[in-house]
Write a protein that holds these residues in place. Sequence first.
Motif, short mmCIF file in Angstrom:
data_model
loop_
_atom_site.label_atom_id
_atom_site.label_comp_id
_atom_site.label_asym_id
_atom_site.label_seq_id
_atom_site.Cartn_x
_atom_site.Cartn_y
_atom_site.Cartn_z
N ASP A 18 0.81 -1.21 0.00
CA ASP A 18 0.00 0.00 0.00
C ASP A 18 0.85 1.27 0.00
OD1 ASP A 18 1.03 -0.50 2.47
OD2 ASP A 18 -0.75 0.06 3.61
N SER A 19 2.17 1.12 -0.20
CA SER A 19 3.04 2.29 -0.21
C SER A 19 2.85 3.08 -1.51
CB SER A 19 4.50 1.88 -0.05
OG SER A 19 4.88 1.00 -1.10
N TYR A 20 3.26 4.34 -1.47
CA TYR A 20 3.02 5.24 -2.60
C TYR A 20 3.88 4.82 -3.80
CZ TYR A 20 2.98 9.50 -5.41
OH TYR A 20 2.86 10.39 -6.44
N ALA A 21 3.27 4.73 -4.98
CA ALA A 21 3.96 4.41 -6.24
C ALA A 21 4.78 3.13 -6.11
CB ALA A 21 4.83 5.57 -6.70
N HIS A 22 4.21 2.15 -5.44
CA HIS A 22 4.94 0.90 -5.19
C HIS A 22 5.33 0.20 -6.49
CE1 HIS A 22 4.65 -3.54 -4.86
NE2 HIS A 22 5.45 -3.37 -3.85
N ARG A 23 4.36 -0.03 -7.35
CA ARG A 23 4.63 -0.77 -8.58
C ARG A 23 5.53 -0.03 -9.55
NH1 ARG A 23 4.68 -5.88 -9.29
NH2 ARG A 23 2.87 -5.91 -7.91
N PRO A 24 5.31 1.26 -9.85
CA PRO A 24 6.23 1.95 -10.78
C PRO A 24 7.66 2.00 -10.28
CG PRO A 24 4.19 3.19 -10.53
CD PRO A 24 4.15 2.11 -9.50
N LEU A 25 7.85 2.25 -8.98
CA LEU A 25 9.22 2.29 -8.44
C LEU A 25 9.89 0.93 -8.54
CD1 LEU A 25 8.76 4.51 -5.24
CD2 LEU A 25 9.94 5.12 -7.37
N LEU A 26 9.13 -0.12 -8.27
CA LEU A 26 9.70 -1.47 -8.36
C LEU A 26 10.10 -1.80 -9.79
CD1 LEU A 26 10.38 -4.13 -6.93
CD2 LEU A 26 8.02 -4.85 -7.33
N MET A 27 9.25 -1.49 -10.75
CA MET A 27 9.57 -1.77 -12.14
C MET A 27 10.75 -0.94 -12.62
SD MET A 27 7.53 -4.14 -13.22
CE MET A 27 7.73 -4.84 -11.59
N THR A 28 10.84 0.31 -12.17
CA THR A 28 11.96 1.17 -12.57
C THR A 28 13.27 0.61 -12.04
OG1 THR A 28 10.51 3.10 -12.58
CG2 THR A 28 12.89 3.49 -12.49
N MET A 29 13.27 0.17 -10.79
CA MET A 29 14.50 -0.38 -10.21
C MET A 29 14.89 -1.68 -10.90
SD MET A 29 14.06 0.37 -6.15
CE MET A 29 15.63 -0.40 -5.85
N MET A 30 13.92 -2.52 -11.20
CA MET A 30 14.24 -3.78 -11.88
C MET A 30 14.77 -3.54 -13.28
SD MET A 30 11.13 -6.29 -10.64
CE MET A 30 11.82 -7.65 -11.58
N ALA A 31 14.33 -2.47 -13.93
CA ALA A 31 14.84 -2.17 -15.28
C ALA A 31 16.32 -1.85 -15.26
CB ALA A 31 14.05 -1.00 -15.87
N THR A 32 16.81 -1.28 -14.16
CA THR A 32 18.24 -0.96 -14.09
C THR A 32 19.11 -2.21 -14.00
OG1 THR A 32 18.16 -0.76 -11.67
CG2 THR A 32 17.71 1.23 -12.96
N MET A 33 18.52 -3.36 -13.69
CA MET A 33 19.29 -4.60 -13.67
C MET A 33 19.63 -5.07 -15.08
SD MET A 33 17.22 -6.68 -10.69
CE MET A 33 18.33 -8.09 -10.82
N PHE A 34 18.88 -4.63 -16.07
CA PHE A 34 19.07 -5.09 -17.45
C PHE A 34 19.59 -3.98 -18.37
CE2 PHE A 34 15.43 -7.24 -15.47
CZ PHE A 34 15.88 -8.54 -15.47
N PHE A 35 19.38 -2.74 -18.00
CA PHE A 35 19.81 -1.62 -18.84
C PHE A 35 20.59 -0.65 -17.97
CE2 PHE A 35 15.68 -3.16 -20.35
CZ PHE A 35 16.02 -3.57 -21.63
N GLY A 36 21.83 -0.36 -18.40
CA GLY A 36 22.68 0.58 -17.67
C GLY A 36 23.10 1.73 -18.55
N ALA A 37 23.50 2.83 -17.91
CA ALA A 37 23.90 4.01 -18.67
C ALA A 37 25.23 3.80 -19.37
CB ALA A 37 23.98 5.22 -17.74
#
Length: 327
Positions: free
Chosen positions: A139-158
Amino acid sequence: MTTLLDMEKDGNPPARPTAVRTQTPLQRALRTEPRPVWEEEPTKAGLAFKGVGLFAICAVILGPIWVVVVTSLSDTKAINDAGGLVVWPKSITFIAYKELLSGGAVTRAALVSIGLTVVGTVFSMVISVLCAYGLSRRDSYAHRPLLMTMMATMFFGAGLIPTYLLVTGIGLSDSYWSMILPSAISVFNILVLRGFFMDTAPELIDAARIDGAGEWRILLQIIMPLSRAVIAVISLFYAVGYWSQWFNAMLYIQDSDKYPLQMILRQLVLQHQVPPGAMGAAVSSGQINSLAVQMAVMVLALIPVAVLSPFVQKHFQKGMLTGAVKG
């Protein structure tokens, strides 16, 4: 027509079906559910094979460590007679360690590595625990978008160049923080922590909220004491990463006084550069063999990990498997 019920009333047991009556003991045994392989009694051949296999694995792992330690304790004559690495000790001397720990560049680098490991591990664990706890509350704020954003950094880096420009652009060049901040957070470790936090019984959290506990108190007095196993394992991961770090030092550190121990080891092994001072003079005069110095630095770099790992080993199964599977 005589039925089975009438035969039972007359005292005569009914005849068993032919298929069951004619079964052999082996066929009847096969009808039972078989036991798993790991519950079967091992044979003598199996025990012998396991013993030989474990001995071979231990030899492969401990053999190079033995050679490194023996070479670091050998004098110049023993190393020259062996033509390099020494397998069997002939004469034991601690002169290489004495020179390394006499207050020169290696001692300073070891203190730098210890400081980076302690500060970096604490910093990384604080950020990871807070992030994992926030993501574990659905029930935390923006739980799903933050989780997906963090998981994306595991596959795509700058990439390396943008990271270098960012670190130097914010003024972290030639700073100790340049060896901490770029690698401070591991998304994988956060996901493992999150999975373990989500496995906490919700009744405990609900009872704490009823008693008036806030989120900070729930995290510090309920979640973290129940998660000692996974916290110990993740702390070891971060600590080993900081202790073994040399790449960030090579990129961002220009002052040799700020080099960590792994950077000194890289100079000794790959570039054959002996730190200046008393040790350099001893190597130049032939009092100490440069190979013994290299092996001694390797031993010093290996000791903390070898000492800490057995104490955390008991937490690996509970901490990693529970956090990864139930997340």
